[in-house]
Design a protein around this motif. Structure first.
Motif, short mmCIF file in Angstrom:
data_model
loop_
_atom_site.label_atom_id
_atom_site.label_comp_id
_atom_site.label_asym_id
_atom_site.label_seq_id
_atom_site.Cartn_x
_atom_site.Cartn_y
_atom_site.Cartn_z
N PHE A 189 9.30 8.35 -3.34
CA PHE A 189 7.92 7.91 -3.47
C PHE A 189 7.12 8.95 -4.25
N GLU A 241 5.27 8.30 -7.71
CA GLU A 241 3.83 8.48 -7.83
C GLU A 241 3.51 9.43 -8.99
N LEU A 289 5.07 1.48 0.60
CA LEU A 289 5.96 1.94 -0.47
C LEU A 289 6.68 3.22 -0.09
N ARG A 290 5.99 4.15 0.58
CA ARG A 290 6.61 5.41 1.01
C ARG A 290 7.75 5.12 2.00
N ASP A 333 0.85 -1.19 0.00
CA ASP A 333 0.00 0.00 0.00
C ASP A 333 0.89 1.24 0.00
N HIS A 334 0.27 2.41 -0.06
CA HIS A 334 1.03 3.66 -0.13
C HIS A 334 2.02 3.81 1.03
N GLN A 335 1.58 3.50 2.24
CA GLN A 335 2.45 3.67 3.40
C GLN A 335 3.68 2.77 3.33
#
Length: 94
Positions: free
Chosen positions: A39, A43, A30-31, A26-28
């Motif tokens: 990131f 994105e 990957l960040r 999820d975004h978290q």
């Protein structure tokens, strides 16, 4: 006159089933893995349509990213965590 029925099977509507690997990302996550700056850049590349050939095969998600060059990126699960590789400058440092 007789007609034959179609050999086509009905297809289920809706999104494709998610793999276990896909469900962990999820975004978290990957960040945290990439860092906020990388990131954000990634994105932006995705939103600009610069991520190509995104595919999952045998537990590995891979894509090509068109930045200043074409980079190859991949994510996979290893020893209970996520690992990655990238031919970009950030990936070569890790």
């Amino acid at each position: 006159m007789t007609t034959r029925g179609s050999n086509k099977q009905p297809r289920a509507e809706g999104p494709a089933p998610r793999s276990a690997l896909h469900a962990r990302i999820d975004h978290q996550v990957l960040r945290r893995m990439a860092g906020a700056q990388s990131f954000g850049r990634g994105e932006g590349y995705f939103l600009d349509g610069r991520v190509r050939n995104l595919a999952e095969d045998r537990g590995r998600i891979a894509a090509e990213v068109r930045g200043t060059q074409v980079y190859r990126v991949a994510l996979w699960e290893e020893d209970g965590g996520l690992e990655y590789s990238c031919s970009c400058p950030l990936g070569r440092k890790s």
